[in-house]
Design an enzyme around this catalytic site. Structure first.
Site, PDB file in Angstrom:
ATOM      1  N   ASP A   1       0.865  -1.186   0.000  1.00 43.03           N
ATOM      2  CA  ASP A   1       0.000   0.000   0.000  1.00 43.03           C
ATOM      3  C   ASP A   1       0.902   1.238   0.000  1.00 43.03           C
ATOM      4  OD1 ASP A   1       0.989   0.275   2.578  1.00 43.03           O
ATOM      5  OD2 ASP A   1      -0.980   0.387   3.548  1.00 43.03           O
TER       6      ASP A   1
ATOM      7  N   CYS B   1       3.360  -2.940   4.087  1.00 42.37           N
ATOM      8  CA  CYS B   1       2.545  -1.773   4.402  1.00 42.37           C
ATOM      9  C   CYS B   1       3.384  -0.888   5.323  1.00 42.37           C
ATOM     10  CB  CYS B   1       1.193  -2.160   5.003  1.00 42.37           C
ATOM     11  SG  CYS B   1       1.285  -3.007   6.588  1.00 42.37           S
ATOM     12  N   GLY B   2       2.769   0.040   6.001  1.00 48.05           N
ATOM     13  CA  GLY B   2       3.567   0.953   6.812  1.00 48.05           C
ATOM     14  C   GLY B   2       4.290   0.240   7.942  1.00 48.05           C
TER      15      GLY B   2
END
Ligand code: RB5
Length: 150
Positions: free
Chosen positions: A8, A66-67
């Site tokens: 993402d 992702c983060g």
């Protein structure tokens, strides 16, 4: 070895960097997105197609970013046949494959920098499942849990 990769917005930059490194190292890389940086995008939209491709054997191993790496890991493990883990250290990067047949490695793009991530990825991809009886027995129990899902 064919590698799938997905991220993402929180992992987008790291995905771009790792894709370049993997191709330079001779791996065939399938990119499941995001294909552009969109700050409001959602990790399941990219991780689920990657996880399904790993489960079907369309790619051999996956990288989900992702983060923090947490959401990507949670989403990936919802797909039967996926054994995903969030990895931040070298020992787990290979032991997770050798003992647990980890087939998706998750990374936090806001946590683990590029140089360490690249080393972890190469360690993950070089590792092989040991297939010893005790490891297969444990994985059979994990698969039984998957079949219990309602
Ligand atoms: C995105 O802001 C962030 O929540 C996501 O990338 C991830 O870290 C979730 O686990």
């Amino acid at each position: 070895m064919r590698i799938g990769i997905a991220a993402d917005h929180g992992g987008f930059e790291l995905k771009v960097q790792l894709s370049i490194a993997l191709k330079a190292a001779g791996y065939e890389v399938t990119d499941f997105g995001a294909h552009e940086l969109v700050t409001g995008d959602d990790y399941p939209d990219f991780v689920a197609p990657l996880a399904k491709a790993v489960a079907r054997g369309e790619v051999t191993r996956g990288l989900a970013i992702c983060g923090s790496g947490v959401g990507a890991c949670v989403a990936a493990n919802k797909v039967s046949g996926v054994r995903a883990a969030l990895i931040t250290d070298s020992f787990s990067a290979h032991q997770g494959v050798e003992d647990d047949d980890m087939n998706i490695m998750c990374l936090g793009g806001r946590v683990t920098g590029y140089a360490l991530s690249r080393d972890l990825v190469m360690t993950f991809l070089s590792a092989r499942f040991k297939a010893e009886e005790r490891f297969k027995r444990r994985l059979a129990k994990v698969e039984a849990l998957e079949r219990e899902r309602t």
